[in-house]
Design an enzyme around this catalytic site. Structure first.
Site, PDB file in Angstrom:
ATOM      1  N   GLU A  37       1.270  -1.064  -0.046  1.00  0.00           N
ATOM      2  CA  GLU A  37       0.308   0.089  -0.276  1.00  0.00           C
ATOM      3  C   GLU A  37       0.581   1.541   0.518  1.00  0.00           C
ATOM      4  O   GLU A  37       0.460   2.147   0.598  1.00  0.00           O
ATOM      5  CB  GLU A  37      -1.265   0.045   1.461  1.00  0.00           C
ATOM      6  CG  GLU A  37      -2.250  -1.655   0.759  1.00  0.00           C
ATOM      7  CD  GLU A  37      -3.097  -1.686   2.376  1.00  0.00           C
ATOM      8  OE1 GLU A  37      -3.053  -0.589   2.940  1.00  0.00           O
ATOM      9  OE2 GLU A  37      -3.283  -2.732   2.265  1.00  0.00           O
ATOM     10  N   ASP A  67     -12.054 -10.075  -1.371  1.00  0.00           N
ATOM     11  CA  ASP A  67     -13.246 -10.324  -0.411  1.00  0.00           C
ATOM     12  C   ASP A  67     -13.856  -9.620  -1.139  1.00  0.00           C
ATOM     13  O   ASP A  67     -13.646  -8.260  -2.512  1.00  0.00           O
ATOM     14  CB  ASP A  67     -13.006 -10.022   0.662  1.00  0.00           C
ATOM     15  CG  ASP A  67     -12.525  -8.944   1.509  1.00  0.00           C
ATOM     16  OD1 ASP A  67     -12.509  -8.273   0.563  1.00  0.00           O
ATOM     17  OD2 ASP A  67     -12.474  -8.600   2.041  1.00  0.00           O
ATOM     18  N   HIS A 101      -9.778  -6.000  -3.588  1.00  0.00           N
ATOM     19  CA  HIS A 101     -10.696  -6.209  -1.922  1.00  0.00           C
ATOM     20  C   HIS A 101     -12.495  -5.124  -2.529  1.00  0.00           C
ATOM     21  O   HIS A 101     -12.347  -3.892  -3.216  1.00  0.00           O
ATOM     22  CB  HIS A 101     -10.322  -4.902  -0.808  1.00  0.00           C
ATOM     23  CG  HIS A 101      -9.632  -6.090   0.833  1.00  0.00           C
ATOM     24  ND1 HIS A 101      -9.697  -7.306   0.414  1.00  0.00           N
ATOM     25  CD2 HIS A 101      -8.511  -5.791   0.156  1.00  0.00           C
ATOM     26  CE1 HIS A 101      -8.718  -7.177   1.779  1.00  0.00           C
ATOM     27  NE2 HIS A 101      -7.936  -6.586   1.258  1.00  0.00           N
ATOM     28  N   GLU A 103      -6.018 -10.967  -2.143  1.00  0.00           N
ATOM     29  CA  GLU A 103      -6.953 -10.601  -0.755  1.00  0.00           C
ATOM     30  C   GLU A 103      -8.382 -10.395  -1.318  1.00  0.00           C
ATOM     31  O   GLU A 103      -9.086  -9.777  -0.423  1.00  0.00           O
ATOM     32  CB  GLU A 103      -6.733  -9.554  -0.049  1.00  0.00           C
ATOM     33  CG  GLU A 103      -4.401  -9.474   0.037  1.00  0.00           C
ATOM     34  CD  GLU A 103      -4.727  -8.405   1.544  1.00  0.00           C
ATOM     35  OE1 GLU A 103      -5.414  -7.413   1.813  1.00  0.00           O
ATOM     36  OE2 GLU A 103      -3.281  -7.271   1.273  1.00  0.00           O
ATOM     37  N   ASN A 141       1.933  -4.391  -3.535  1.00  0.00           N
ATOM     38  CA  ASN A 141       1.149  -5.031  -3.203  1.00  0.00           C
ATOM     39  C   ASN A 141      -0.562  -4.073  -2.867  1.00  0.00           C
ATOM     40  O   ASN A 141       0.374  -3.134  -2.429  1.00  0.00           O
ATOM     41  CB  ASN A 141       0.955  -6.448  -2.347  1.00  0.00           C
ATOM     42  CG  ASN A 141      -0.162  -7.144  -2.135  1.00  0.00           C
ATOM     43  OD1 ASN A 141      -1.026  -7.203  -2.784  1.00  0.00           O
ATOM     44  ND2 ASN A 141      -0.825  -7.000  -0.756  1.00  0.00           N
TER      45      ASN A 141
END
Ligand code: G3I
Length: 346
Positions: A161, A269, A238, A267, A202
């Protein structure tokens, strides 16, 4: 294991109508054959992973069972973060990380390490240091952690990030005190500590084409040009049904791959604004499926990892009140429509 795998496949086979051709690839991305993948994995040659929490793994037999059956890669959700492993300077707690590494060894899972340099879950003592000392503790932290698990981690999220939404660098302690080169330095240090691990940058909101993914692209291009050991881009994934599906996901994955690096969905979702309805579960399945398909359309997209697998445990409701149910399995570990969408049943 073979019996368990066969039983798992048998359990879902009646629900499966067809496997999309896009989900069955050439099968050469795995450094070794995936012996322990579950039903999901039988439909892909990508690593299929989930974030895992050590506390649930030790406390909940059913959680462990489903994780072990369905996935062939695990990412420690919090256990390898700096704030966990060295909350107090010089006092290390590797217990959670070691437990997951041990579980992975026993069950034949691959491990995605998460994460070496991140502004969040960073101990206060690190944030308070002056530049010279910060530089030396960063060096020690990466050498200690990546060194401890040398040879056991398939891929590391080295820097997490680093960008703002507009593509400028996020003003973290690392950026403001160490300058732009902190990223290249982190990759060099990680490579020295664990030369075989694939090293990734990432981030979230870099699924599609936008200023943040543009900045990531330019960074990777320049690091590659300078010979910095970077091997992949991690796209967190996400997503939320509150927003349209991102534009240009496949093109974005492809442009990263064309730089000569791997891509991983790290990651994923999909948050549902409550209440959950059958229509929303179907829309969620499409979001998951679209990313799965985009990954399978690009040879160098080597991994599809979700951020946890069960709605029983998720970071979502703590951070986004009014949204939940973001995982492939419900709180009773029953597979949801999104799970079946990954088999090609729409
Ligand atoms: O361990 C303490 C516990 O002792 C205490 O009682 C409890 C009280 O709130 O907090 C516990 O720590 C929490 C920790 O998760 C473990 O459950 C922290 O407060 C909480 O902030 C932390 O949240 C994690 C979050 O990262 C931190 O930013 C989530 O579990 C984790 O899923 C989430 O993961 C991030 C990825 O690392 C990076 N990308 C985004 C993703 C989702 O935010």
């Amino acid at each position: 294991m073979r019996t368990r795998l066969a039983a798992g496949i048998a359990a879902v086979v009646m629900l499966v109508q067809a496997v999309p051709a896009s989900a069955v690839g050439p099968g050469h991305h795995h450094p070794e054959p995936p012996h322990h993948g579950g039903p999901l994995h039988s439909k892909t040659n990508r690593w299929v992973g989930s974030a895992v929490a050590a506390q649930h793994l030790s406390a909940e037999a059913d959680y462990k069972k489903v994780l072990t059956r369905e996935f062939d890669s695990v990412t420690p959700e919090n256990e390898m973060k700096w704030g966990t492993v060295e909350a107090v300077r010089g006092q290390y707690d590797w217990s959670g990380a070691d437990a997951i590494v041990d579980y992975a060894k026993k069950t034949g899972k691959s491990i995605r390490g998460h994460t070496l340099i991140w502004h969040s879950q960073l101990p206060d003592w690190v944030a308070d240091l002056e530049a010279a000392e910060l530089k030396s503790v960063v060096r020690k932290h990466i050498a200690d952690e990546a060194g401890r698990y040398r040879g056991k981690i398939r891929a590391w999220d080295v820097v997490n990030e680093a960008f703002n939404e507009d593509g400028t660098r996020r003003e973290t302690v690392f950026q403001t005190k160490l300058g732009d080169d902190y990223i290249a330095d982190a990759f060099r240090l990680a490579h020295a500590a664990d030369p075989k691990a694939k090293l990734y940058i990432n981030d979230y909101n870099i699924e599609g084409l936008n200023p943040k993914s543009d900045a990531t692209y330019e960074l990777v291009k320049s690091l590659k040009r300078k010979g910095v050991p970077i091997h992949g881009v991690g796209i967190q994934g996400h997503l939320s049904l509150m927003y349209d599906f991102p534009q240009g996901v496949k093109e974005n994955i492809k442009r990263f791959a064309d730089l000569g690096v791997d891509v991983a969905i790290t990651e994923m979702d999909v948050r549902i604004p409550l209440p959950v309805t059958p229509e929303k579960l179907k829309a969620q399945a499409d979001y998951f499926g679209n990313v799965w398909d985009a990954c399978h359309a690009v040879k160098r997209c080597v991994e599809f990892t979700t951020w946890g697998f069960t709605d029983r445990h998720s970071w979502v409701p703590d951070v986004f009140p009014g949204e939940d149910a973001a995982c492939l399995f419900d709180e009773n570990l029953k597979p949801k429509p999104a799970y079946f969408r990954l088999y090609g049943k729409k």
